[in-house]
Motif scaffolding. Structure first.
Motif, mmCIF file in Angstrom:
data_model
loop_
_atom_site.group_PDB
_atom_site.id
_atom_site.type_symbol
_atom_site.label_atom_id
_atom_site.label_comp_id
_atom_site.label_asym_id
_atom_site.label_seq_id
_atom_site.Cartn_x
_atom_site.Cartn_y
_atom_site.Cartn_z
ATOM 1 N N GLU A 5 34.391 -19.266 -14.457
ATOM 2 C CA GLU A 5 33.676 -18.087 -13.986
ATOM 3 C C GLU A 5 32.209 -18.411 -13.785
ATOM 4 N N GLU A 6 31.764 -18.298 -12.556
ATOM 5 C CA GLU A 6 30.393 -18.652 -12.201
ATOM 6 C C GLU A 6 29.474 -17.437 -12.197
ATOM 7 N N SER A 7 28.188 -17.720 -12.386
ATOM 8 C CA SER A 7 27.168 -16.697 -12.271
ATOM 9 C C SER A 7 25.826 -17.365 -12.004
ATOM 10 N N GLY A 8 24.850 -16.575 -11.587
ATOM 11 C CA GLY A 8 23.494 -17.079 -11.469
ATOM 12 C C GLY A 8 22.945 -17.244 -10.069
ATOM 13 N N GLY A 9 23.757 -17.024 -9.063
ATOM 14 C CA GLY A 9 23.246 -17.159 -7.704
ATOM 15 C C GLY A 9 22.308 -16.020 -7.335
ATOM 16 N N GLY A 10 21.699 -16.143 -6.165
ATOM 17 C CA GLY A 10 20.809 -15.089 -5.717
ATOM 18 C C GLY A 10 19.952 -15.511 -4.553
ATOM 19 N N LEU A 11 19.006 -14.635 -4.218
ATOM 20 C CA LEU A 11 18.057 -14.886 -3.139
ATOM 21 C C LEU A 11 16.714 -15.272 -3.750
ATOM 22 N N VAL A 12 16.219 -16.439 -3.376
ATOM 23 C CA VAL A 12 14.935 -16.909 -3.895
ATOM 24 C C VAL A 12 14.097 -17.467 -2.756
ATOM 25 N N ASP A 111 38.697 -33.110 -3.070
ATOM 26 C CA ASP A 111 40.161 -33.051 -3.134
ATOM 27 C C ASP A 111 40.713 -33.532 -4.473
ATOM 28 N N THR A 112 39.904 -34.254 -5.242
ATOM 29 C CA THR A 112 40.395 -34.760 -6.526
ATOM 30 C C THR A 112 40.232 -33.778 -7.667
ATOM 31 N N TYR A 113 39.549 -32.677 -7.423
ATOM 32 C CA TYR A 113 39.271 -31.736 -8.498
ATOM 33 C C TYR A 113 40.423 -30.745 -8.661
ATOM 34 N N ASP A 114 40.722 -30.459 -9.919
ATOM 35 C CA ASP A 114 41.907 -29.662 -10.243
ATOM 36 C C ASP A 114 41.628 -28.164 -10.334
ATOM 37 N N TYR A 115 40.427 -27.808 -10.771
ATOM 38 C CA TYR A 115 40.111 -26.401 -10.994
ATOM 39 C C TYR A 115 38.761 -26.078 -10.368
ATOM 40 N N TRP A 116 38.660 -24.845 -9.849
ATOM 41 C CA TRP A 116 37.452 -24.414 -9.152
ATOM 42 C C TRP A 116 37.039 -23.020 -9.576
ATOM 43 N N GLY A 117 35.722 -22.809 -9.593
ATOM 44 C CA GLY A 117 35.205 -21.473 -9.750
ATOM 45 C C GLY A 117 35.303 -20.717 -8.436
ATOM 46 N N GLN A 118 34.938 -19.454 -8.486
ATOM 47 C CA GLN A 118 35.067 -18.590 -7.303
ATOM 48 C C GLN A 118 33.908 -18.765 -6.327
#
Length: 126
Positions: A5-12, A111-118
């Motif tokens: 679960e990701e967080s922290g993005g925004g407009l800067v 392509d080698t990564y198994d799990y991803w955030g949204q």
């Protein structure tokens, strides 16, 4: 079930800083290779930074070296991407990812990564 679960993005504005977070459940980040990727509109997903299991080594794409830092808090089972001196070309959706195999030669291949955030959107604009 593994969840990131990701967080922290925004407009800067250019020159500002942001810290992205990615909290994991269902696996232990410390024992896996962790990474951040990004995808700008109309472009392919690209590698940003990675940390191998147990934090022995970190890797960055050339354009973010010296400005971005990948880290991990083992107690919180959370990974971070500290982004300083942000530029308009850093604008993208940022994704955290986990690779169980951790093979060095494929570290930068999504392509080698198994799990991803949204994904979390970062916009750098004046």
């Amino acid at each position: 079930q593994v969840q990131l679960e990701e967080s922290g993005g925004g407009l800067v504005q250019p020159g500002d800083s942001l810290r992205l977070s990615c909290a994991a459940t269902g696996l232990t980040l410390r024992t896996n290779t962790i990474a951040w990727f990004r995808q700008a509109p109309g472009k392919e997903r690209e590698f940003v930074a990675a940390m191998r299991s147990y934090g022995l080594n970190t890797y960055y794409r050339d354009s973010v070296k010296g400005r971005f830092t990948i880290s991990r808090d083992n107690a919180k089972n959370t990974m971070y991407l500290q982004m300083d001196s942000l530029k308009p070309e850093d604008t993208a959706v940022y994704f955290c990812a986990v690779d169980r195999a951790g093979i060095l030669s494929t570290l930068r291949d999504p392509d080698t990564y198994d799990y991803w955030g949204q994904g979390t959107r970062v916009t750098v604009s004046s």
